[in-house]
Design a protein around this motif. Structure first.
Motif, PDB file in Angstrom:
ATOM      1  N   ARG A   1       9.793  13.886   9.956  1.00 34.84           N
ATOM      2  CA  ARG A   1      10.970  13.980  10.820  1.00 34.84           C
ATOM      3  C   ARG A   1      10.947  15.267  11.641  1.00 34.84           C
ATOM      4  N   GLU A   2      10.369  16.308  11.039  1.00 38.08           N
ATOM      5  CA  GLU A   2      10.244  17.554  11.807  1.00 38.08           C
ATOM      6  C   GLU A   2       9.380  17.320  13.041  1.00 38.08           C
ATOM      7  N   TYR A   3       8.339  16.560  12.844  1.00 38.77           N
ATOM      8  CA  TYR A   3       7.493  16.236  13.996  1.00 38.77           C
ATOM      9  C   TYR A   3       8.287  15.462  15.045  1.00 38.77           C
ATOM     10  N   LEU A   4       9.020  14.452  14.559  1.00 39.51           N
ATOM     11  CA  LEU A   4       9.791  13.647  15.504  1.00 39.51           C
ATOM     12  C   LEU A   4      10.856  14.496  16.201  1.00 39.51           C
ATOM     13  N   ALA A   5      11.443  15.399  15.453  1.00 36.67           N
ATOM     14  CA  ALA A   5      12.459  16.272  16.064  1.00 36.67           C
ATOM     15  C   ALA A   5      11.825  17.157  17.124  1.00 36.67           C
ATOM     16  N   GLU A   6      10.563  17.491  16.904  1.00 39.58           N
ATOM     17  CA  GLU A   6       9.875  18.354  17.864  1.00 39.58           C
ATOM     18  C   GLU A   6       9.573  17.588  19.154  1.00 39.58           C
ATOM     19  N   VAL A   7       9.222  16.333  19.028  1.00 37.85           N
ATOM     20  CA  VAL A   7       8.820  15.590  20.219  1.00 37.85           C
ATOM     21  C   VAL A   7       9.961  14.806  20.859  1.00 37.85           C
ATOM     22  N   ILE A   8      11.067  14.759  20.196  1.00 36.37           N
ATOM     23  CA  ILE A   8      12.209  14.071  20.806  1.00 36.37           C
ATOM     24  C   ILE A   8      13.235  15.121  21.230  1.00 36.37           C
ATOM     25  N   GLN A   9      13.557  15.122  22.465  1.00 32.20           N
ATOM     26  CA  GLN A   9      14.589  16.067  22.895  1.00 32.20           C
ATOM     27  C   GLN A   9      15.576  15.365  23.828  1.00 32.20           C
ATOM     28  N   ILE A  10      16.728  15.889  23.832  1.00 30.87           N
ATOM     29  CA  ILE A  10      17.782  15.310  24.649  1.00 30.87           C
ATOM     30  C   ILE A  10      17.663  15.867  26.058  1.00 30.87           C
ATOM     31  N   GLN A  11      17.778  15.009  26.997  1.00 28.78           N
ATOM     32  CA  GLN A  11      17.643  15.470  28.382  1.00 28.78           C
ATOM     33  C   GLN A  11      18.819  14.994  29.231  1.00 28.78           C
ATOM     34  N   ASP A  12      19.345  15.900  29.998  1.00 32.79           N
ATOM     35  CA  ASP A  12      20.390  15.628  30.977  1.00 32.79           C
ATOM     36  C   ASP A  12      21.609  14.901  30.420  1.00 32.79           C
ATOM     37  N   PRO A  13      22.162  15.367  29.331  1.00 37.16           N
ATOM     38  CA  PRO A  13      23.413  14.725  28.891  1.00 37.16           C
ATOM     39  C   PRO A  13      24.546  15.075  29.868  1.00 37.16           C
ATOM     40  N   ARG A  14      25.477  14.149  29.956  1.00 36.67           N
ATOM     41  CA  ARG A  14      26.568  14.390  30.909  1.00 36.67           C
ATOM     42  C   ARG A  14      27.462  15.541  30.439  1.00 36.67           C
ATOM     43  N   ASP A  15      27.696  15.588  29.140  1.00 36.99           N
ATOM     44  CA  ASP A  15      28.541  16.660  28.614  1.00 36.99           C
ATOM     45  C   ASP A  15      28.147  16.906  27.155  1.00 36.99           C
ATOM     46  N   ASP A  16      28.841  17.814  26.539  1.00 41.12           N
ATOM     47  CA  ASP A  16      28.519  18.176  25.158  1.00 41.12           C
ATOM     48  C   ASP A  16      28.706  17.009  24.207  1.00 41.12           C
ATOM     49  N   LYS A  17      29.720  16.227  24.494  1.00 42.35           N
ATOM     50  CA  LYS A  17      29.990  15.090  23.623  1.00 42.35           C
ATOM     51  C   LYS A  17      28.812  14.112  23.629  1.00 42.35           C
ATOM     52  N   GLU A  18      28.323  13.850  24.840  1.00 42.05           N
ATOM     53  CA  GLU A  18      27.196  12.923  24.927  1.00 42.05           C
ATOM     54  C   GLU A  18      25.948  13.545  24.296  1.00 42.05           C
ATOM     55  N   ARG A  19      25.793  14.839  24.494  1.00 43.01           N
ATOM     56  CA  ARG A  19      24.644  15.504  23.870  1.00 43.01           C
ATOM     57  C   ARG A  19      24.681  15.301  22.350  1.00 43.01           C
ATOM     58  N   ARG A  20      25.856  15.502  21.779  1.00 46.22           N
ATOM     59  CA  ARG A  20      26.000  15.365  20.336  1.00 46.22           C
ATOM     60  C   ARG A  20      25.668  13.930  19.900  1.00 46.22           C
ATOM     61  N   GLU A  21      26.185  12.980  20.629  1.00 42.93           N
ATOM     62  CA  GLU A  21      25.935  11.578  20.288  1.00 42.93           C
ATOM     63  C   GLU A  21      24.442  11.273  20.344  1.00 42.93           C
ATOM     64  N   LEU A  22      23.790  11.765  21.376  1.00 42.27           N
ATOM     65  CA  LEU A  22      22.358  11.487  21.525  1.00 42.27           C
ATOM     66  C   LEU A  22      21.546  12.202  20.449  1.00 42.27           C
TER      67      LEU A  22
END
Lengths: 687, 409
Positions: free
Chosen positions: A412-433
């Motif tokens: 999962r650490e690997y997946l967390a490293e390669v998955i990142q959130i990009q261009d969320p509309r706001d903090d709420k969406e960032r959290r959801e993603l």
């Protein structure tokens, strides 16, 4: 979903569809990416550093791990990391890949008994060692030509380098090798570490020639008788020609006989036809030269004495020569790392490998670095043997037992490293993603059953033609197929997080492996489409044996523990409310790290698994979130006849209750009034 | 006016009293309906183990209902008729009682679907005096849509029945029931086909009158003790003004004939001193019995009151007439008059209770004989298990005889 895999920039965020995310592309060179860094990698790298630093003469490592766990990748990575760390050690770690089945599967050799096995293994080892050595030195020779020689000589020297590569295929003797080194001026410092030592060149030639001798013994029937006096005269003449400039050399080679088999080797190496022709000629010519040619002292000696030397080049002498070869390689700063792969394809491996390794331990553990890559069965059998007897020979044949295992959190650490959130509309969406991505990590690790190879495949399954992830926003936490995987993985990790299990896993690799297999056994059944599966201790072990191909060897107490852990895990899956409570507790106690939004996504309905009385469980849904018996469900839900029957019975029950069964005349009149009215409308009903 | 109690016709009641007989009990089927309804309503359909079984059971039950619509109609109409003769004030209780009476009288719980239908149809036709409404109210088409029409038709039928079949006077009901009993006994005596259960019998049973309770109307399965008890009830003269409790004198004479004893030679003695109606009844019965009278002597079985081994004994065959009675019926205040039997008794089987010694039993019998309460004839003592006890001289002991013949062999 703006989840982006950034490691491979070719898959940038497209921005058109916020519900799609790019997926990493596998490397084009066919190598496998190192997805996570298991502890075993550090152990192996540590041993390689000690070997390189000559703190140990050799190591005999058993590297065990399930198929798809990336054993080869890990060993190659450890080698690359250590070899690339520093040039200061004047030591080159060269990888010698040995095909396990070819090494141990020699019916003729085994028929001849232990000597036959030993001979076959030694021959295979030395042949591969020589070939790898040739590749390495030819490569470095060419590098030397490109980087050390002035441009005026470089063209001819590069031809010389090609010539060397082809000549080495013919297993030349020392004098021929020396002529190449002298031709480019590498005689004092050698080609491997030209700035380090004055005698490196000679050490390289000695090592290569010794290996070449062994190679000749191994690959053909070959004897030689040398009379120094005769050869000295011949060598004088030839050496003068060897020392000629490149253009003269070309003429010399052209005039030589074109009858050697080196041409075929060159052709095999993919060289152009003129070079192939050249290869045949040069091999024949240069093999006549000797190492002692330029030494006036030796030449004088040979003039006075008639020495007849008949070296023992028989295969049987390899037992004595092999350590010598390895020592001379180390003297030349060459440390071979033998990687014996694909051993899990050999039947009855345990007996064969322990027999061979125990006989050749004087080489495998004392003179070189060997890595034997096997599946966990071998380790299991070894553990069993050690448990039964303390004095078994197998106890000491491997200097290091390394078990390649990943923890879910590592992947999962690997997946967390390669998955990142990009261009969320706001903090709420960032959290959801972020929560989606975290949940997706659990889902993928479960699908992969903690195997890196399977993780790559699981990710690939979610990848569309454009390289984007086919996972919509909230899907990992809201769609049944994802939620079920999340639920199972959380249950597995809750079970693994128990303190006594954590301690046991840390000190007992074999048990750790068995427990992993056992906990993912229901998963395997799920993926195989088996609805009902046996979860008795016997059933679990039998299923593991069937899937892995080897019998599980565990003490009775451990069998019970395994059974208890698996059923505890399944009971949690059966009761999602309990699972949530356990996860919450584990998080509070620091045994697990999982966000509340993720574990709260576990659905309490519908039930994924149901326990039966006979120690069996039943999956109610398949891995795609579709109910088992879906055909039957459709048959029932869409069954018009059944609907009619149900409605008819309902109407019957309701209607009967309205029938006037009282003999009271008043109530009868009251009851039949609407009936009679209705009857007027029911002309079709005959009474 | 009868109170408006919960007079409910429902599938559970029909199943309880054998009007419909499903392989799946109604309670189970109800649970299956619930599960299937849940499945239909679930957003995420979840399969369950018994899904297919539930489906099949519901389909089978619906099919059963289609087949038994007429049966239910007949039962409902007959039951409503019977409630008119009920004695309780609660409509619901009366209807339930009526269903019980129908079931017990026609032995519905022991019958198959077709026989049940046939028996109820016969009663239904009897109710309408041969002008019963036609069957087949559901010629075809979707089941649910027809149910409402069928319910309406059923209500209409019941209403029609109430209008066309008026409540009979109870004296006529009683008279009809006893007349049917005479027919029934004569048929049995003459080995003729059994006379079917009649509505008046059920009406009397509904009122708990003698004509409806003295014996089950289906007589074929009745055993020695049941017939003997009917005889005893028939000859016991109860001082009562309740006409429903009285049993005509011809009835015990007919029962005695069924037990193998021909009492016709004593008719003149029996009819002397009785009312004219009783005498005519006896004479009518005597006239309907086989022309040739039998002088065959039989056995008197003196059984224990409870748990007698004779409980399983069949009705006696002709060559060996027999009648059984508890010892108490020969002694004490409530004793009956056995005088017509004494000359017809060849021997006596006396059952001895497990707590009584054989010698004591022999002494008890001898004492009753000495008082003229029991006939003087050969005696055999019967016990449920063999005993190793001394017997009085001339006394025979038989252990656990399987039937009458084995006991007197």
């Amino acid at each position: 979903m703006a989840v982006q895999f950034f490691r491979h920039s070719a898959y940038g965020f497209e921005g058109r569809d916020p519900h799609y995310a790019p997926v990493p592309k596998l490397p084009d060179d066919g190598t496998r990416p190192l997805l996570a860094r298991p502890l075993m990698l550090e152990s192996l790298a540590y041993e390689l550093r000690r070997y390189r630093a000559m703190q140990v003469n050799g190591r005999n490592c058993l590297v065990a791990g399930p198929r798809g766990s990336g054993k080869t990748t890990i060993v190659l990575t450890a080698h690359e990391e250590v070899d690339g760390e520093s040039k200061a050690h004047r030591c080159r770690l060269i990888r010698v890949r040995l095909h396990g089945p070819s090494l141990l599967k020699d019916p003729a050799g085994f028929e001849r008994g232990e000597d036959g096995i030993q001979e076959h293994v030694l021959k295979t080892v030395l042949i591969n060692l020589y070939q790898t050595l040739c590749e390495e030195l030819a490569f470095e020779y060419r590098n030397y030509c490109k980087t050390r020689l002035d441009p005026a000589r470089r063209e001819d020297a590069l031809e010389m380098a090609a010539e060397l590569r082809l000549t080495l295929d013919g297993a030349p003797d020392a004098s021929a090798i020396r002529s190449f080194w002298e031709a480019i001026g590498a005689m004092p410092g050698g080609v491997l570490f030209p700035d380090c030592q004055a005698d490196q060149g000679a050490a390289e030639i000695v090592a290569l020639a010794t290996a070449s001798d062994a190679y000749r013994s191994c690959t053909g029937s070959y004897t030689r008788a040398t009379t120094d006096e005769d050869s000295a005269a011949t060598a004088t003449e030839l050496a003068g020609k060897v020392e000629a400039k490149g253009s003269e050399l070309r003429d010399l080679i052209t005039s030589a006989a074109l009858t050697t088999g080196a041409a075929a080797s060159a052709q095999y190496a993919g060289l152009p036809a003129p070079i192939v022709a050249l290869a045949g000629a040069s091999t024949a010519l240069l093999s006549l030269s000797t190492l002692s040619y330029t030494s006036s002292r030796k030449r004088a000696k040979s003039a006075n004495e008639k020495v007849t030397f008949l070296p023992d080049l028989s295969v049987s002498s390899l037992v004595h020569r092999a350590p010598l070869i390895l020592r001379r390689l180390r003297q030349a700063g060459i440390a071979p790392v033998f990687i014996v792969d694909e051993l899990d394809k050999i039947p009855n491996l345990y007996d064969r490998l322990t027999s061979v390794v125990s006989h050749l331990k004087f080489i495998t553990a004392d003179q070189a670095f060997f890595c034997f890559l096997t599946d966990p069965a071998f380790l299991s059998q070894l553990a069993e043997a050690n448990r039964e007897r303390a004095d078994v020979v197998q106890r000491t044949i491997f200097t290091n037992l390394l078990f390649l295992t990943y923890t879910p959190s590592q992947l999962r650490e690997y997946l967390a490293e390669v998955i990142q959130i990009q261009d969320p509309r706001d903090d709420k969406e960032r959290r959801e993603l972020e929560m989606d991505a975290e949940a997706l990590g659990y889902v993928l690790v479960n699908r992969a059953r903690v195997l890196p190879f399977e993780l790559v495949r699981a990710v690939a399954e979610l990848r569309d033609d454009m390289g984007w992830l086919r996972v919509g926003a909230r899907v990992p936490r809201q769609e049944l197929a994802y939620q079920f995987h999340l639920m199972i993985q959380l249950a597995i990790e809750v079970v693994l997080s128990a303190r006594f299990i954590v301690e046991r896993i840390e000190r007992d690799l074999n048990f750790a492996h068995m427990l992993g297999d056992a906990l993912y056994y229901p998963n395997s059944q799920w993926y195989a489409g088996e609805q009902r599966f046996d979860c008795s201790a016997k059933g679990i072990l039998s299923a593991i044996a069937a899937s892995t191909g080897y019998e599980v060897r565990l003490s009775e107490r451990d069998r019970d523990l395994l059974h208890e852990r698996v059923t505890t895990m399944l009971d949690l899956v059966e009761s999602p409310a309990n699972l949530k409570r356990e996860v919450k507790l584990a998080v509070a106690e620091g045994r697990m790290q999982v966000s509340q939004e993720v574990w709260e996504a576990v659905p309490e309905q519908p039930a994924l698994v149901v326990k039966h009385d006979d120690d069996t469980y039943e999956w109610m849904y398949n891995r795609y979130g579709v109910p088992h018996k879906s055909a039957s469900i459709l048959d029932i839900v869409d069954n018009l006849e059944l609907q009619n029957a149900l409605e008819g019975i309902d109407a019957f029950v309701t209607g009967l209750a309205t029938v006037s069964v009282s003999s009271d005349p008043d109530s009868v009149v009251q009851a039949i009034a609407p009936v009679l009215e209705a009857l007027d409308k029911l002309a079709s009903v005959q009474i | 006016m009868i109170s408006a109690g919960p007079a409910i016709l429902d599938l559970a009641v029909l199943e309880t009293w054998g009007v419909i007989r499903s392989t799946t009990p109604w309670s189970e089927l109800n649970a299956a309906r619930g599960r299937l309804a849940d499945l239909r309503d679930q957003k995420e359909k979840r399969a369950y183990d018994a899904m297919e079984r539930d489906r099949d059971q519901v389909l089978q039950y619906a099919s059963l209902l289609r087949r038994t619509l007429d049966t239910i109609r007949y039962a409902a109409c007959v039951a409503v008729d019977l409630t008119r003769y009920a004695t309780a004030d609660n409509a619901g209780e009366n209807f339930g009682d009526a269903m019980r009476v129908i079931s017990e009288s026609l032995n519905l719980r022991g019958r198959d679907e077709d026989t049940t239908r046939g028996e109820l149809l016969r009663c239904y036709r009897e109710l309408f005096g041969g002008r019963a409404p036609a069957d087949s109210m559901l010629p075809g088409g979707p089941f649910p849509g027809q149910v409402d029409a069928w319910i309406a038709a059923l209500n209409a039928t019941i209403a029609q029945m109430k209008q066309e079949s008026e409540q009979k006077d109870i004296a006529l009901v009683r008279q009809g029931a006893w007349a049917a009993w005479q027919d029934r006994l004569v048929a049995l005596i003459n080995d003729a086909p059994e006379v079917p259960v009649d509505l008046d019998y059920m009406r009397c049973r509904m009122r708990r009158e003698a004509a409806g309770t003295i014996l089950p109307a289906i007589t074929a399965p009745l055993r020695l003790n049941e017939w003997s008890d009917a005889y005893l009830k028939g000859v016991q003269r109860v001082a009562t003004v309740d006409a429903g409790a009285a049993v005509p004198l011809w009835f015990p004479m007919g029962v005695a004939a069924i037990l193998g004893f021909d009492l016709r030679p004593d008719v003149s003695t029996i009819t002397s001193g009785v009312v004219e109606v009783e005498a005519k009844g006896i004479e009518r019965l005597a006239a309907r019995m086989p022309a040739q009278s039998s002088a065959q002597r039989g056995l008197l079985v003196v059984r224990v009151t409870t748990g007698s081994l004779t409980d399983t004994w069949e009705r006696p065959a002709r060559p060996l007439p027999a009648i059984s009675a508890p010892f108490e019926t020969f002694t004490g205040e409530a004793r009956i008059n056995w005088r017509h039997f004494w000359s017809r008794v060849e021997g006596m089987l006396v059952e001895v209770d497990a707590t009584e010694r054989l010698a004591d039993a022999a002494k008890r019998i001898a004492h009753a004989q000495s008082l003229g309460r029991l006939p003087t004839c050969p005696v055999r003592l019967m016990t449920r298990v063999a005993r190793q006890e001394p017997l009085p001289t001339g006394m025979v002991h038989v252990a656990a005889p399987a039937d009458l013949a084995a006991a007197w062999r």
